[in-house]
Design a protein around this motif. Structure first.
Motif, PDB file in Angstrom:
ATOM      1  N   PRO A  61       0.811  -1.225   0.000  1.00 23.95           N
ATOM      2  CA  PRO A  61       0.000   0.000   0.000  1.00 23.95           C
ATOM      3  C   PRO A  61       0.847   1.279   0.000  1.00 23.95           C
ATOM      4  N   LYS A  62       2.026   1.214   0.603  1.00 26.30           N
ATOM      5  CA  LYS A  62       2.951   2.354   0.568  1.00 26.30           C
ATOM      6  C   LYS A  62       4.367   1.799   0.487  1.00 26.30           C
ATOM      7  N   PRO A  63       5.335   2.613   0.028  1.00 29.61           N
ATOM      8  CA  PRO A  63       6.714   2.121  -0.109  1.00 29.61           C
ATOM      9  C   PRO A  63       7.267   1.581   1.200  1.00 29.61           C
ATOM     10  N   LEU A  64       8.089   0.562   1.081  1.00 30.01           N
ATOM     11  CA  LEU A  64       8.700  -0.071   2.244  1.00 30.01           C
ATOM     12  C   LEU A  64       9.616   0.910   2.963  1.00 30.01           C
ATOM     13  N   ASP A  65       9.500   0.954   4.271  1.00 28.55           N
ATOM     14  CA  ASP A  65      10.367   1.777   5.115  1.00 28.55           C
ATOM     15  C   ASP A  65      11.323   0.824   5.839  1.00 28.55           C
ATOM     16  N   ALA A  66      12.569   0.782   5.378  1.00 29.35           N
ATOM     17  CA  ALA A  66      13.548  -0.141   5.958  1.00 29.35           C
ATOM     18  C   ALA A  66      13.840   0.185   7.417  1.00 29.35           C
ATOM     19  N   VAL A  67      13.742   1.446   7.802  1.00 28.71           N
ATOM     20  CA  VAL A  67      13.965   1.818   9.204  1.00 28.71           C
ATOM     21  C   VAL A  67      12.901   1.166  10.076  1.00 28.71           C
ATOM     22  N   VAL A  68      11.653   1.273   9.655  1.00 24.06           N
ATOM     23  CA  VAL A  68      10.549   0.701  10.436  1.00 24.06           C
ATOM     24  C   VAL A  68      10.657  -0.818  10.495  1.00 24.06           C
ATOM     25  N   ARG A  69      10.910  -1.454   9.353  1.00 30.86           N
ATOM     26  CA  ARG A  69      10.962  -2.918   9.335  1.00 30.86           C
ATOM     27  C   ARG A  69      12.131  -3.452  10.175  1.00 30.86           C
ATOM     28  N   ALA A  70      13.319  -2.892   9.990  1.00 26.42           N
ATOM     29  CA  ALA A  70      14.481  -3.360  10.757  1.00 26.42           C
ATOM     30  C   ALA A  70      14.315  -3.048  12.242  1.00 26.42           C
ATOM     31  N   SER A  71      13.807  -1.869  12.540  1.00 25.82           N
ATOM     32  CA  SER A  71      13.609  -1.480  13.947  1.00 25.82           C
ATOM     33  C   SER A  71      12.673  -2.444  14.656  1.00 25.82           C
ATOM     34  N   ALA A  72      11.623  -2.877  13.975  1.00 25.60           N
ATOM     35  CA  ALA A  72      10.663  -3.803  14.580  1.00 25.60           C
ATOM     36  C   ALA A  72      11.331  -5.127  14.955  1.00 25.60           C
ATOM     37  N   MET A  73      12.383  -5.485  14.251  1.00 19.40           N
ATOM     38  CA  MET A  73      13.045  -6.760  14.506  1.00 19.40           C
ATOM     39  C   MET A  73      14.174  -6.669  15.536  1.00 19.40           C
ATOM     40  N   ILE A  74      14.954  -5.582  15.518  1.00 21.35           N
ATOM     41  CA  ILE A  74      16.174  -5.586  16.336  1.00 21.35           C
ATOM     42  C   ILE A  74      16.306  -4.464  17.368  1.00 21.35           C
ATOM     43  N   VAL A  75      15.482  -3.413  17.315  1.00 20.23           N
ATOM     44  CA  VAL A  75      15.578  -2.398  18.370  1.00 20.23           C
ATOM     45  C   VAL A  75      15.192  -3.063  19.690  1.00 20.23           C
ATOM     46  N   GLY A  76      16.002  -2.864  20.691  1.00 19.86           N
ATOM     47  CA  GLY A  76      15.805  -3.475  21.997  1.00 19.86           C
ATOM     48  C   GLY A  76      16.480  -4.828  22.150  1.00 19.86           C
ATOM     49  N   LYS A  77      16.982  -5.379  21.047  1.00 22.92           N
ATOM     50  CA  LYS A  77      17.676  -6.675  21.102  1.00 22.92           C
ATOM     51  C   LYS A  77      19.139  -6.461  21.488  1.00 22.92           C
ATOM     52  N   MET A  78      19.666  -7.399  22.239  1.00 17.85           N
ATOM     53  CA  MET A  78      21.049  -7.342  22.700  1.00 17.85           C
ATOM     54  C   MET A  78      21.986  -7.964  21.663  1.00 17.85           C
ATOM     55  N   VAL A  79      23.157  -7.375  21.524  1.00 21.73           N
ATOM     56  CA  VAL A  79      24.192  -7.918  20.651  1.00 21.73           C
ATOM     57  C   VAL A  79      24.841  -9.108  21.351  1.00 21.73           C
ATOM     58  N   THR A  80      24.907 -10.231  20.638  1.00 22.05           N
ATOM     59  CA  THR A  80      25.502 -11.442  21.212  1.00 22.05           C
ATOM     60  C   THR A  80      26.864 -11.771  20.611  1.00 22.05           C
ATOM     61  N   GLY A  81      27.212 -11.113  19.512  1.00 26.57           N
ATOM     62  CA  GLY A  81      28.506 -11.361  18.890  1.00 26.57           C
ATOM     63  C   GLY A  81      28.702 -10.473  17.676  1.00 26.57           C
ATOM     64  N   TYR A  82      29.901 -10.539  17.129  1.00 29.62           N
ATOM     65  CA  TYR A  82      30.197  -9.804  15.902  1.00 29.62           C
ATOM     66  C   TYR A  82      31.349 -10.512  15.202  1.00 29.62           C
ATOM     67  N   SER A  83      31.476 -10.245  13.923  1.00 26.87           N
ATOM     68  CA  SER A  83      32.630 -10.728  13.175  1.00 26.87           C
ATOM     69  C   SER A  83      32.927  -9.732  12.064  1.00 26.87           C
ATOM     70  N   ILE A  84      34.176  -9.723  11.648  1.00 26.91           N
ATOM     71  CA  ILE A  84      34.609  -8.899  10.524  1.00 26.91           C
ATOM     72  C   ILE A  84      35.228  -9.842   9.511  1.00 26.91           C
ATOM     73  N   ARG A  85      34.665  -9.835   8.315  1.00 28.92           N
ATOM     74  CA  ARG A  85      35.133 -10.772   7.297  1.00 28.92           C
ATOM     75  C   ARG A  85      36.507 -10.374   6.769  1.00 28.92           C
ATOM     76  N   GLU A  86      37.344 -11.392   6.623  1.00 29.74           N
ATOM     77  CA  GLU A  86      38.681 -11.192   6.054  1.00 29.74           C
ATOM     78  C   GLU A  86      38.546 -10.686   4.619  1.00 29.74           C
ATOM     79  N   ARG A  87      39.450  -9.885   4.174  1.00 32.58           N
ATOM     80  CA  ARG A  87      39.542  -9.275   2.846  1.00 32.58           C
ATOM     81  C   ARG A  87      38.558  -8.126   2.646  1.00 32.58           C
ATOM     82  N   SER A  88      37.261  -8.327   2.860  1.00 29.10           N
ATOM     83  CA  SER A  88      36.282  -7.271   2.588  1.00 29.10           C
ATOM     84  C   SER A  88      36.028  -6.366   3.787  1.00 29.10           C
TER      85      SER A  88
END
Length: 145
Positions: A61-88
């Motif tokens: 019905p209206k253009p996708l708002d990536a801020v709204v969609r991503a926020s609904a999934m991960i705002v308030g969620k705790m970071v459990t890990g991270y990685s940085i890919r070699e080369r890129s």
């Protein structure tokens, strides 16, 4: 180069913002990551939303708002890990609930992402090299996050 973003672990995402060319991810206790390149959010099964999806209608019905969609999934969620890919030097941030935020370096010349807590930070430079910066705020010109 080995870099330390362990400060992310245990922090929760407080807010996601979008400016003209910059996406901002603000974490509890003042940490932040910004990106001027592509990012995507997925769970253990599929891609949920990407920066490239923002503003596209996709028959909705209206253009996708990536801020709204991503926020609904991960705002308030705790970071459990991270990685940085070699080369890129793509940055992958893992959140509770099996959510993964990938920040992609897609250029040999342009910076992709920056991360900081306080005045010290890291910049993913063009080509995928990483630069540790003391006093990063002086080097980041436009960050309205």
């Amino acid at each position: 180069m080995s870099v330390d973003l362990s400060w992310l672990i245990g922090k929760s995402l407080v807010k996601l913002t979008k400016e003209e060319f910059t996406w901002g991810f603000i974490f509890s206790e003042g940490g932040w990551v910004t990106i001027e390149s592509a990012w995507r959010l997925f769970d253990s099964e599929k891609i949920i939303v990407t920066s490239a999806d923002h503003g596209h209608p996709f028959g909705l019905p209206k253009p996708l708002d990536a801020v709204v969609r991503a926020s609904a999934m991960i705002v308030g969620k705790m970071v459990t890990g991270y990685s940085i890919r070699e080369r890129s030097s793509d940055l992958v941030i893992e959140f509770e609930g099996n959510f993964y935020l990938e920040m992609l370096q897609l250029s040999c010349g342009y910076d992709a992402w920056q991360a900081a807590l306080g005045t010290d930070g890291i910049i993913c430079l063009g080509g995928g090299s990483l630069e540790v910066i003391d006093g990063i705020a002086k080097h980041i010109v436009v960050r309205k996050i």
